[in-house]
Write a protein that holds these residues in place. Structure first.
Motif, PDB file in Angstrom:
ATOM      1  N   LYS A  35       0.784  -1.230   0.000  1.00  0.00           N
ATOM      2  CA  LYS A  35       0.000   0.000   0.000  1.00  0.00           C
ATOM      3  C   LYS A  35       0.820   1.286   0.000  1.00  0.00           C
ATOM      4  O   LYS A  35       0.366   2.314  -0.489  1.00  0.00           O
ATOM      5  CB  LYS A  35      -0.911   0.041   1.232  1.00  0.00           C
ATOM      6  CG  LYS A  35      -1.916  -1.070   1.284  1.00  0.00           C
ATOM      7  CD  LYS A  35      -2.708  -0.998   2.566  1.00  0.00           C
ATOM      8  CE  LYS A  35      -3.643  -2.197   2.669  1.00  0.00           C
ATOM      9  NZ  LYS A  35      -4.333  -2.237   3.934  1.00  0.00           N
ATOM     10  N   GLU A  36       1.997   1.264   0.599  1.00  0.00           N
ATOM     11  CA  GLU A  36       2.671   2.526   0.926  1.00  0.00           C
ATOM     12  C   GLU A  36       4.188   2.353   0.997  1.00  0.00           C
ATOM     13  O   GLU A  36       4.695   1.246   1.107  1.00  0.00           O
ATOM     14  CB  GLU A  36       2.167   3.003   2.296  1.00  0.00           C
ATOM     15  CG  GLU A  36       2.557   4.380   2.700  1.00  0.00           C
ATOM     16  CD  GLU A  36       1.957   5.459   1.823  1.00  0.00           C
ATOM     17  OE1 GLU A  36       2.735   6.232   1.257  1.00  0.00           O
ATOM     18  OE2 GLU A  36       0.718   5.525   1.691  1.00  0.00           O
ATOM     19  N   ALA A  56      13.660   1.947  12.075  1.00  0.00           N
ATOM     20  CA  ALA A  56      12.822   3.147  12.111  1.00  0.00           C
ATOM     21  C   ALA A  56      11.747   3.088  11.023  1.00  0.00           C
ATOM     22  O   ALA A  56      10.586   3.437  11.269  1.00  0.00           O
ATOM     23  CB  ALA A  56      13.681   4.400  11.940  1.00  0.00           C
ATOM     24  N   ALA A  57      12.110   2.629   9.825  1.00  0.00           N
ATOM     25  CA  ALA A  57      11.133   2.510   8.741  1.00  0.00           C
ATOM     26  C   ALA A  57      10.088   1.450   9.077  1.00  0.00           C
ATOM     27  O   ALA A  57       8.889   1.638   8.825  1.00  0.00           O
ATOM     28  CB  ALA A  57      11.834   2.177   7.428  1.00  0.00           C
ATOM     29  N   ILE A  58      10.528   0.342   9.652  1.00  0.00           N
ATOM     30  CA  ILE A  58       9.588  -0.720  10.048  1.00  0.00           C
ATOM     31  C   ILE A  58       8.649  -0.210  11.141  1.00  0.00           C
ATOM     32  O   ILE A  58       7.450  -0.480  11.121  1.00  0.00           O
ATOM     33  CB  ILE A  58      10.356  -1.988  10.470  1.00  0.00           C
ATOM     34  CG1 ILE A  58      11.018  -2.620   9.240  1.00  0.00           C
ATOM     35  CG2 ILE A  58       9.427  -2.983  11.161  1.00  0.00           C
ATOM     36  CD1 ILE A  58      12.030  -3.714   9.562  1.00  0.00           C
ATOM     37  N   ALA A  59       9.178   0.567  12.087  1.00  0.00           N
ATOM     38  CA  ALA A  59       8.328   1.142  13.135  1.00  0.00           C
ATOM     39  C   ALA A  59       7.285   2.088  12.536  1.00  0.00           C
ATOM     40  O   ALA A  59       6.125   2.088  12.966  1.00  0.00           O
ATOM     41  CB  ALA A  59       9.184   1.877  14.169  1.00  0.00           C
ATOM     42  N   ALA A  60       7.675   2.876  11.531  1.00  0.00           N
ATOM     43  CA  ALA A  60       6.712   3.765  10.867  1.00  0.00           C
ATOM     44  C   ALA A  60       5.605   2.942  10.203  1.00  0.00           C
ATOM     45  O   ALA A  60       4.429   3.316  10.242  1.00  0.00           O
ATOM     46  CB  ALA A  60       7.420   4.641   9.840  1.00  0.00           C
ATOM     47  N   ALA A  64       1.517   2.904  11.195  1.00  0.00           N
ATOM     48  CA  ALA A  64       0.444   3.126  10.219  1.00  0.00           C
ATOM     49  C   ALA A  64      -0.513   1.931  10.120  1.00  0.00           C
ATOM     50  O   ALA A  64      -1.454   1.960   9.334  1.00  0.00           O
ATOM     51  CB  ALA A  64       1.039   3.423   8.851  1.00  0.00           C
ATOM     52  N   GLY A  65      -0.262   0.892  10.906  1.00  0.00           N
ATOM     53  CA  GLY A  65      -1.176  -0.243  10.931  1.00  0.00           C
ATOM     54  C   GLY A  65      -0.866  -1.348   9.939  1.00  0.00           C
ATOM     55  O   GLY A  65      -1.663  -2.259   9.759  1.00  0.00           O
ATOM     56  N   GLU A  66       0.292  -1.285   9.298  1.00  0.00           N
ATOM     57  CA  GLU A  66       0.675  -2.344   8.360  1.00  0.00           C
ATOM     58  C   GLU A  66       1.720  -3.249   8.990  1.00  0.00           C
ATOM     59  O   GLU A  66       2.360  -2.879   9.977  1.00  0.00           O
ATOM     60  CB  GLU A  66       1.219  -1.726   7.070  1.00  0.00           C
ATOM     61  CG  GLU A  66       0.158  -0.994   6.268  1.00  0.00           C
ATOM     62  CD  GLU A  66       0.610  -0.782   4.848  1.00  0.00           C
ATOM     63  OE1 GLU A  66       0.788  -1.779   4.129  1.00  0.00           O
ATOM     64  OE2 GLU A  66       0.796   0.389   4.478  1.00  0.00           O
ATOM     65  N   ASN A  67       1.933  -4.419   8.386  1.00  0.00           N
ATOM     66  CA  ASN A  67       2.930  -5.333   8.946  1.00  0.00           C
ATOM     67  C   ASN A  67       3.572  -6.260   7.927  1.00  0.00           C
ATOM     68  O   ASN A  67       4.161  -7.259   8.301  1.00  0.00           O
ATOM     69  CB  ASN A  67       2.322  -6.162  10.080  1.00  0.00           C
ATOM     70  CG  ASN A  67       1.185  -7.040   9.605  1.00  0.00           C
ATOM     71  OD1 ASN A  67       0.645  -6.833   8.526  1.00  0.00           O
ATOM     72  ND2 ASN A  67       0.810  -8.008  10.407  1.00  0.00           N
ATOM     73  N   ARG A  68       3.504  -5.941   6.655  1.00  0.00           N
ATOM     74  CA  ARG A  68       4.072  -6.830   5.633  1.00  0.00           C
ATOM     75  C   ARG A  68       4.999  -6.061   4.705  1.00  0.00           C
ATOM     76  O   ARG A  68       4.558  -5.291   3.862  1.00  0.00           O
ATOM     77  CB  ARG A  68       2.957  -7.466   4.822  1.00  0.00           C
ATOM     78  CG  ARG A  68       3.455  -8.532   3.905  1.00  0.00           C
ATOM     79  CD  ARG A  68       3.017  -9.896   4.427  1.00  0.00           C
ATOM     80  NE  ARG A  68       3.581 -10.937   3.594  1.00  0.00           N
ATOM     81  CZ  ARG A  68       4.407 -11.853   4.043  1.00  0.00           C
ATOM     82  NH1 ARG A  68       4.742 -11.864   5.304  1.00  0.00           N
ATOM     83  NH2 ARG A  68       4.880 -12.763   3.256  1.00  0.00           N
ATOM     84  N   VAL A  69       6.303  -6.257   4.854  1.00  0.00           N
ATOM     85  CA  VAL A  69       7.318  -5.606   4.026  1.00  0.00           C
ATOM     86  C   VAL A  69       7.474  -6.383   2.718  1.00  0.00           C
ATOM     87  O   VAL A  69       7.607  -7.603   2.735  1.00  0.00           O
ATOM     88  CB  VAL A  69       8.676  -5.569   4.756  1.00  0.00           C
ATOM     89  CG1 VAL A  69       9.759  -4.978   3.868  1.00  0.00           C
ATOM     90  CG2 VAL A  69       8.564  -4.827   6.069  1.00  0.00           C
ATOM     91  N   GLU A  70       7.443  -5.667   1.599  1.00  0.00           N
ATOM     92  CA  GLU A  70       7.735  -6.305   0.317  1.00  0.00           C
ATOM     93  C   GLU A  70       9.211  -6.145  -0.044  1.00  0.00           C
ATOM     94  O   GLU A  70       9.862  -7.100  -0.431  1.00  0.00           O
ATOM     95  CB  GLU A  70       6.850  -5.721  -0.789  1.00  0.00           C
ATOM     96  CG  GLU A  70       5.403  -6.136  -0.655  1.00  0.00           C
ATOM     97  CD  GLU A  70       4.547  -5.681  -1.808  1.00  0.00           C
ATOM     98  OE1 GLU A  70       5.049  -5.003  -2.736  1.00  0.00           O
ATOM     99  OE2 GLU A  70       3.343  -5.993  -1.785  1.00  0.00           O
TER     100      GLU A  70
END
Length: 102
Positions: A35-36, A56-60, A64-70
């Motif tokens: 999404k973002e 820090a990026a993962i915490a952001a 924001a309510g997301e939890n899946r890094v591509e």
């Protein structure tokens, strides 16, 4: 897509000393979800309580309510891509073993 993600990380690079004991912005990271794009910078402290740009990026992302890094990329003050600091193991613990660390 790598070039865009890389550029997002470069945009937040801003190496600076914010106090006698804290430096920030010397490493920046950007990650993309479905999404973002989320970004973060490192915080280096004299007492080792800082954290890396990738975290820090993962915490952001979590904020924001997301939890899946591509995909995730980190760049240093010289704008070179850096080897991520322990982020692959962190992503595996999050249930993201297939995330691309660029």
């Amino acid at each position: 897509e790598f070039a865009e993600l890389y550029q997002k990380a470069v945009e937040v690079l801003d190496p600076r000393q914010v106090s006698e004991n804290v430096e920030t912005g010397g490493v920046a990271a950007a990650l993309v979800t479905d999404k973002e794009v989320y970004r973060g910078v490192c915080i280096d402290t004299a007492c080792s309580l800082g954290f890396c740009a990738e975290h820090a990026a993962i915490a952001a992302m979590f904020t924001a309510g997301e939890n899946r890094v591509e995909k995730i990329v980190a760049v240093g003050w010289d704008k070179r891509v850096m080897a991520p600091s322990q982020v692959q193991g962190f992503l595996m613990q999050l249930g993201n073993p297939d995330a691309q660390v660029l």
